[in-house]
Enzyme design. Structure first.
Site, PDB file in Angstrom:
ATOM      1  N   LEU A 125       0.258  58.817 -79.025  1.00 23.55           N
ATOM      2  CA  LEU A 125       0.164  59.680 -80.206  1.00 23.55           C
ATOM      3  C   LEU A 125      -1.244  60.260 -80.291  1.00 23.55           C
ATOM      4  O   LEU A 125      -2.213  59.525 -80.483  1.00 23.55           O
ATOM      5  CB  LEU A 125       0.482  58.890 -81.476  1.00 23.55           C
ATOM      6  CG  LEU A 125       0.347  59.663 -82.792  1.00 23.55           C
ATOM      7  CD1 LEU A 125       1.448  60.709 -82.903  1.00 23.55           C
ATOM      8  CD2 LEU A 125       0.393  58.709 -83.984  1.00 23.55           C
ATOM      9  N   HIS A 228      -9.283  50.845 -84.580  1.00 20.23           N
ATOM     10  CA  HIS A 228     -10.283  51.900 -84.422  1.00 20.23           C
ATOM     11  C   HIS A 228     -10.212  52.838 -85.626  1.00 20.23           C
ATOM     12  O   HIS A 228      -9.135  53.122 -86.153  1.00 20.23           O
ATOM     13  CB  HIS A 228      -9.992  52.672 -83.133  1.00 20.23           C
ATOM     14  CG  HIS A 228     -11.066  53.625 -82.727  1.00 20.23           C
ATOM     15  ND1 HIS A 228     -11.242  54.845 -83.336  1.00 20.23           N
ATOM     16  CD2 HIS A 228     -12.022  53.541 -81.767  1.00 20.23           C
ATOM     17  CE1 HIS A 228     -12.252  55.480 -82.773  1.00 20.23           C
ATOM     18  NE2 HIS A 228     -12.738  54.715 -81.802  1.00 20.23           N
TER      19      HIS A 228
END
Length: 343
Positions: A125, A228
């Site tokens: 993605l 992240h």
């Protein structure tokens, strides 16, 4: 208007350009000619309507229909770990206790596993930074659920998604520095690139014994299960759809693995078939819906407000119908874009 569709051969240059933008830790799409070409070839082979392969990579691109530019990519692996081993760490707990010494310590552990072998995986993605607005990320990610709802026979009943783990502003992963580097003696970026091409070296070099996390540096411990910064919105989106972190992490950067049963995903469970009426004068406004076609190689998905005009009949703007390549009376699948809403 943005539309998500299966990748095609002519999308190769656009896929390569997106790969240049992903950055460190994005294992499934790296700035590597060989990997990008292999991924494109695998995806093109997957969209064969006459076969239901046990292993297949279904890749989709997001295209701006006004400009023709490809601005995003997303994918689903039908099954992981069948040809190449699929590794992750399971986070567990061990208790060390002594009544005589009045000591009771709970210690987190890491154990290497192949527990998700055969599961389907949401992957790859990525949305170009210039297109990260107007809920485009939600459309790109959730369009995969509409495809899986339409073709459930092509996927496992269990679904996972690996989230990119934490790394600092210099692309350094504290989890890797505190653990992996001791066994691989290479930089995180190099190990991540190698793992995307060949996972055999992981089995050869990773420790087989249980690891006590309290022996790791503090910053490595804190990175376990941490996402992240750029991936945090994607994690929240998937959690709102029903996916959960259950204690499995990536062996390189410590990022969390989310999982769920396919039929428990909100967009899959709540989606419905309707027939469409096209209105060229309709000005779209109101709540956004995902609308997808029922074809395989010509699958398309976009987001738009819609208006119910009868039993299982909705009105769509002509521009949306054109983007989806559908005509008056076509059957489509619809679901509210956001969780907490019902059609």
């Amino acid at each position: 208007m943005m539309v998500v569709r299966p990748i095609q051969e002519h999308d190769g240059p656009a896929l390569r350009e997106l790969a240049r933008k992903t950055g460190p830790g994005f294992t499934s799409l790296q700035d590597n000619d060989r990997q990008v070409q292999q991924k494109l070839e695998s995806a093109l082979a997957a969209f064969n309507p006459d076969e239901v392969p046990e292993e297949a990579l279904y890749l989709f691109v997001m295209e701006d229909t006004d400009s023709g530019e490809v601005v995003g990519i997303c994918g689903v692996e039908a099954a992981v770990g069948l040809s190449d081993p699929w590794y992750n760490y399971r986070v567990g707990t061990l208790v060390h206790a002594s009544r005589e010494l009045k000591v009771y310590n709970q210690i987190n552990t890491l154990t290497i596993t192949n527990d998700h072998t055969g599961y389907s995986e949401l992957c790859t993605l990525f949305l170009s930074p210039d297109a990260r607005h107007s809920k485009n990320g939600s459309l790109l990610s959730k369009s995969r659920f509409m495809f899986m709802a339409e073709f459930p026979q092509r996927f496992n009943e269990h679904l996972i998604a690996e989230m990119r783990g934490y790394s600092d502003e210099n692309g350094v992963s504290p989890f890797w520095e505190g653990l992996g580097r001791h066994f691989f003696s290479i930089d995180f970026t190099q190990a991540d690139q190698l793992s995307s091409m060949d996972k055999v070296f992981i089995a050869e070099l990773m420790p087989k014994n249980t690891i006590y996390t309290n022996l790791l540096p503090k910053d490595a411990q804190e990175a376990i299960g941490k996402t992240h910064e750029a991936t945090t919105p994607a994690r929240r989106l998937l959690e709102n759809e029903g996916m959960r972190y259950t204690g499995y992490i990536d062996i390189f950067d410590g990022g969390p693995t989310l999982e769920a049963r396919l039929n428990d995903i909100r967009a899959i469970q709540d989606s419905r078939y309707v027939k469409i009426h096209i209105d060229s004068t309709l000005e779209p406004e109101g709540e956004l819906y995902l609308v997808s076609t029922t074809g395989f190689t010509d699958f398309r998905c976009c987001m738009t407000p819609l208006t119910a005009v009868g039993n299982h009949v909705v009105t769509l703007p002509a521009k949306v119908a054109e983007a989806l390549n559908i005509t008056e009376g076509s059957t489509v699948r619809v679901v509210p874009l956001s969780s907490g809403r019902r059609f």
